[in-house]
Write a protein that holds these residues in place. Structure first.
Motif, mmCIF file in Angstrom:
data_model
loop_
_atom_site.group_PDB
_atom_site.id
_atom_site.type_symbol
_atom_site.label_atom_id
_atom_site.label_comp_id
_atom_site.label_asym_id
_atom_site.label_seq_id
_atom_site.Cartn_x
_atom_site.Cartn_y
_atom_site.Cartn_z
ATOM 1 N N GLU A 182 -23.967 13.953 2.147
ATOM 2 C CA GLU A 182 -25.184 14.414 1.471
ATOM 3 C C GLU A 182 -24.844 15.143 0.176
ATOM 4 O OE1 GLU A 182 -26.954 16.611 4.631
ATOM 5 O OE2 GLU A 182 -27.982 14.865 5.473
ATOM 6 N N ALA A 183 -23.772 15.929 0.211
ATOM 7 C CA ALA A 183 -23.348 16.636 -1.005
ATOM 8 C C ALA A 183 -22.932 15.655 -2.098
ATOM 9 C CB ALA A 183 -22.197 17.590 -0.684
ATOM 10 N N LEU A 184 -22.409 14.496 -1.692
ATOM 11 C CA LEU A 184 -21.994 13.469 -2.643
ATOM 12 C C LEU A 184 -23.171 12.644 -3.159
ATOM 13 C CD1 LEU A 184 -18.734 12.223 -0.879
ATOM 14 C CD2 LEU A 184 -18.864 13.362 -3.096
ATOM 15 N N GLY A 185 -24.356 12.917 -2.635
ATOM 16 C CA GLY A 185 -25.535 12.220 -3.112
ATOM 17 C C GLY A 185 -25.909 10.981 -2.334
ATOM 18 N N ALA A 186 -25.247 10.746 -1.215
ATOM 19 C CA ALA A 186 -25.575 9.582 -0.389
ATOM 20 C C ALA A 186 -26.767 9.896 0.505
ATOM 21 C CB ALA A 186 -24.378 9.190 0.469
ATOM 22 N N THR A 187 -27.517 8.861 0.861
ATOM 23 C CA THR A 187 -28.562 9.001 1.864
ATOM 24 C C THR A 187 -27.911 8.785 3.222
ATOM 25 O OG1 THR A 187 -30.184 8.066 0.341
ATOM 26 C CG2 THR A 187 -30.790 8.151 2.667
ATOM 27 N N VAL A 188 -28.097 9.721 4.143
ATOM 28 C CA VAL A 188 -27.428 9.661 5.448
ATOM 29 C C VAL A 188 -28.445 9.423 6.548
ATOM 30 C CG1 VAL A 188 -25.935 10.875 7.079
ATOM 31 C CG2 VAL A 188 -25.633 11.220 4.614
ATOM 32 N N ASP A 246 -22.739 11.460 16.843
ATOM 33 C CA ASP A 246 -21.769 12.301 17.536
ATOM 34 C C ASP A 246 -20.502 12.553 16.720
ATOM 35 O OD1 ASP A 246 -20.777 9.727 17.665
ATOM 36 O OD2 ASP A 246 -20.163 9.832 19.767
ATOM 37 N N VAL A 247 -20.467 12.084 15.465
ATOM 38 C CA VAL A 247 -19.286 12.369 14.639
ATOM 39 C C VAL A 247 -19.371 13.794 14.118
ATOM 40 C CG1 VAL A 247 -19.086 9.949 13.941
ATOM 41 C CG2 VAL A 247 -20.273 11.556 12.450
ATOM 42 N N ALA A 248 -18.255 14.318 13.688
ATOM 43 C CA ALA A 248 -18.198 15.697 13.191
ATOM 44 C C ALA A 248 -19.266 15.924 12.125
ATOM 45 C CB ALA A 248 -16.807 15.984 12.625
ATOM 46 N N ILE A 249 -20.027 16.989 12.275
ATOM 47 C CA ILE A 249 -21.178 17.265 11.415
ATOM 48 C C ILE A 249 -20.783 17.426 9.953
ATOM 49 C CG2 ILE A 249 -21.060 19.761 11.758
ATOM 50 C CD1 ILE A 249 -24.262 17.606 11.370
ATOM 51 N N GLU A 250 -19.543 17.893 9.698
ATOM 52 C CA GLU A 250 -19.145 18.100 8.308
ATOM 53 C C GLU A 250 -19.079 16.792 7.525
ATOM 54 O OE1 GLU A 250 -15.376 18.877 10.826
ATOM 55 O OE2 GLU A 250 -17.540 19.190 10.958
ATOM 56 N N LYS A 251 -18.936 15.662 8.231
ATOM 57 C CA LYS A 251 -18.892 14.375 7.526
ATOM 58 C C LYS A 251 -20.236 14.050 6.892
ATOM 59 C CE LYS A 251 -15.070 12.432 10.164
ATOM 60 N NZ LYS A 251 -14.553 11.303 10.974
ATOM 61 N N SER A 252 -21.318 14.243 7.637
ATOM 62 C CA SER A 252 -22.635 13.978 7.067
ATOM 63 C C SER A 252 -22.964 15.000 5.981
ATOM 64 C CB SER A 252 -23.714 13.981 8.157
ATOM 65 O OG SER A 252 -23.777 15.221 8.817
ATOM 66 N N GLN A 253 -22.472 16.221 6.136
ATOM 67 C CA GLN A 253 -22.703 17.240 5.108
ATOM 68 C C GLN A 253 -22.001 16.863 3.800
ATOM 69 O OE1 GLN A 253 -21.204 20.603 7.333
ATOM 70 N NE2 GLN A 253 -23.250 21.275 7.941
ATOM 71 N N ILE A 254 -20.789 16.349 3.924
ATOM 72 C CA ILE A 254 -20.049 15.903 2.737
ATOM 73 C C ILE A 254 -20.781 14.746 2.071
ATOM 74 C CG2 ILE A 254 -17.915 14.794 1.935
ATOM 75 C CD1 ILE A 254 -16.454 16.354 4.183
ATOM 76 N N ALA A 297 -19.266 6.011 -9.921
ATOM 77 C CA ALA A 297 -18.433 5.551 -11.038
ATOM 78 C C ALA A 297 -18.772 4.115 -11.436
ATOM 79 C CB ALA A 297 -16.952 5.659 -10.670
ATOM 80 N N TYR A 298 -19.410 3.387 -10.528
ATOM 81 C CA TYR A 298 -19.831 2.013 -10.811
ATOM 82 C C TYR A 298 -21.326 1.915 -11.093
ATOM 83 C CZ TYR A 298 -15.275 0.544 -9.014
ATOM 84 O OH TYR A 298 -13.929 0.351 -8.815
ATOM 85 N N GLY A 299 -22.003 3.065 -11.194
ATOM 86 C CA GLY A 299 -23.427 3.057 -11.465
ATOM 87 C C GLY A 299 -24.262 2.624 -10.285
ATOM 88 N N CYS A 300 -23.766 2.846 -9.082
ATOM 89 C CA CYS A 300 -24.478 2.446 -7.865
ATOM 90 C C CYS A 300 -24.764 3.667 -6.986
ATOM 91 C CB CYS A 300 -23.650 1.427 -7.079
ATOM 92 S SG CYS A 300 -23.328 -0.104 -7.980
ATOM 93 N N ARG A 301 -25.599 3.443 -5.964
ATOM 94 C CA ARG A 301 -25.897 4.494 -5.002
ATOM 95 C C ARG A 301 -25.401 4.078 -3.625
ATOM 96 N NH1 ARG A 301 -31.884 5.092 -4.999
ATOM 97 N NH2 ARG A 301 -31.889 2.997 -5.885
ATOM 98 N N CYS A 302 -25.503 4.980 -2.679
ATOM 99 C CA CYS A 302 -24.942 4.730 -1.353
ATOM 100 C C CYS A 302 -25.898 5.176 -0.254
ATOM 101 C CB CYS A 302 -23.606 5.473 -1.239
ATOM 102 S SG CYS A 302 -22.607 4.974 0.157
ATOM 103 N N HIS A 303 -26.083 4.303 0.751
ATOM 104 C CA HIS A 303 -26.874 4.627 1.943
ATOM 105 C C HIS A 303 -25.973 4.413 3.152
ATOM 106 C CE1 HIS A 303 -30.599 4.984 4.393
ATOM 107 N NE2 HIS A 303 -29.904 4.230 5.223
ATOM 108 N N VAL A 304 -25.798 5.467 3.938
ATOM 109 C CA VAL A 304 -24.828 5.434 5.033
ATOM 110 C C VAL A 304 -25.513 5.635 6.382
ATOM 111 C CG1 VAL A 304 -22.777 6.537 5.984
ATOM 112 C CG2 VAL A 304 -23.053 6.343 3.516
#
Length: 423
Positions: free
Chosen positions: A147-153, A137-145, A125-132
């Motif tokens: 990646e689906a949002l377009g962040a580099t994980v 060992d965190v729940a795998i669904e977090k990284s899946q979410i 929404a601010y015209g930026c990207r995200c690298h996380v």
């Protein structure tokens, strides 16, 4: 006869006025109601405007069991699904205002999940990207979410914050690398009119080894642990909302701390409004904050010589608990602290699901454990507020996984609140 005529005229005028009023008043009331309704239903201005102003609900089962009014701030209803949406918006807005971040830049962050998801949600929404950068060992669904949002994980092994490859330290490096890349690209543009060409072929040099594309427009490290934008998000937003929603009629506030921003921002605002409001920490296993608040020393028995856990946050409650005092946590105004256990958090989550229909994440469940502890401490007849940070949707592979819980001796067995001493 004149007085009679005058009297008749007055009566006629009154009757006419009443008739007009009777006709106009319902229309006025209807118009006023429609105006109020339209204000309530006024569309919000995009995704960012939808962050915050979350409802405060009575948690019926806990209120009835303790004799206190226990209220939960439903932060899981933010667009990105957690309380961290507030922090993400504040961090990015202040970074853009200060020109530390520019349009097309990359926001980097080290996070156990929620802040990363919020940053990835609002960055576009601010015209930026995200690298996380997140622990592996965190729940795998977090990284899946993410990646689906377009962040580099980027997933890394859990290590101490003092290690150069701790996820926070890696995220800090990535922002520096993004800035170096942007600087080299600008230099190449000035000298060559684009990426350097050798024998007719474009060469990006060391850029190929970096995790960012050559179109990167610089980086900004969000630094949620130390960045006081975190504190301000709650001091200026969450705290005032709680005050307004309770009309100032509350006796206590309790929450766990990861970065410490929520606890600090809300506690400081509420106590500035009314110094009689008591604010408490609820702390999970492996965290040293309980001892810091109670004894002034950051120490846990798990850290005794020869007993230190390989990962001090080896707890099922992700995103809360820490063994250092952050700049955000320093801002908190606390009256005490309580310990919570993994088993209590698991039991509480199932209790609330079965009795209130609340499907909550691990930190939300721990906060509710804290609310009951506060109620037991100060007695019935008080109003206690806590934060329902996120839902259980991001905790399916661990916190809501029967096999995982069984392996770790955390299978829920309680039928009521006996796990907290309430029959």
């Amino acid at each position: 006869m004149a007085p009679v005529k005058t009297k008749a005229a007055v009566i006629a005028a009154i009757c006419l006025s009443v008739a007009v009023l009777s006709y106009m008043l319902p229309k006025y009331i209807s118009k006023k109601k429609n105006l109020q309704l339209s204000k309530k239903k006024k569309p919000r201005n995009g995704l960012i405007d939808a962050v915050g102003d979350t409802p405060l609900i009575r948690i019926n089962s806990l209120s009835e069991a303790t004799g206190c009014e226990i209220l939960g701030k439903c932060e899981f209803l933010n667009p990105g699904g957690s309380v961290k949406d507030r922090v993400a918006v504040k961090i990015i807005e202040e970074a853009l205002e200060s020109a530390q971040l520019v349009h097309g830049g990359v926001v980097t962050e080290g996070s156990a999940g929620s802040t990363a998801i919020s940053l990835a949600t609002v960055a576009h929404a601010y015209g930026c990207r995200c690298h996380v950068v997140i622990p592996d060992d965190v729940a795998i669904e977090k990284s899946q979410i993410l990646e689906a949002l377009g962040a580099t994980v980027e997933r890394v092994r859990p290590v101490s914050i003092t290690h150069k490859d701790h996820y926070v330290n890696v995220a800090r490096r990535r922002a520096l690398e993004a800035n170096e890349l942007a600087s080299k690209l600008r230099k190449d543009d000035q000298i060559y009119g684009g990426p350097e060409q050798i024998n007719g072929y474009r060469s990006d040099g060391e850029m190929q080894s970096l995790v960012f594309s050559r179109y990167c427009n610089g980086g900004f490290f969000a630094d949620q642990f130390e960045n006081l934008s975190n504190f301000r998000a709650h001091y200026e937003g969450t705290g005032p909302e709680i005050w307004e929603q309770t009309c100032g009629n509350l006796d206590a506030f309790v929450a766990a701390a990861g970065t410490g921003g929520t606890l600090a921002g809300v506690s400081r605002f509420l106590q500035e409004k009314n110094s009689n409001i008591k604010c408490f920490l609820i702390d999970p296993p492996g965290s040293g904050l309980f001892n810091k608040v109670k004894r002034g020393v950051m120490y846990t028995k798990e850290e005794a010589e020869g007993k230190r856990l390989k990962n001090p946050f080896d707890t099922i409650t992700e995103g809360i608990g820490i063994n250092r005092v952050t700049q955000n946590f320093i801002m908190a105004k606390l009256d005490g602290a309580f310990r919570g256990t993994d088993k209590e958090a698991v039991e509480m989550s199932r209790y609330l699901l079965n009795n209130d229909g609340l499907f909550l994440g691990s930190s939300s469940a721990m906060n509710c454990v804290g609310a009951v502890r506060v109620a037991q401490s100060i007695g019935p007849g008080h109003t206690i507020v806590t934060i329902l940070c996120d839902s259980g949707m991001r905790h399916l592979s661990k916190f809501y996984n029967a096999d995982y819980l069984s392996e770790h001796g955390l299978t829920p067995t309680a039928t009521r609140l006996e796990f907290l001493g309430i029959k």
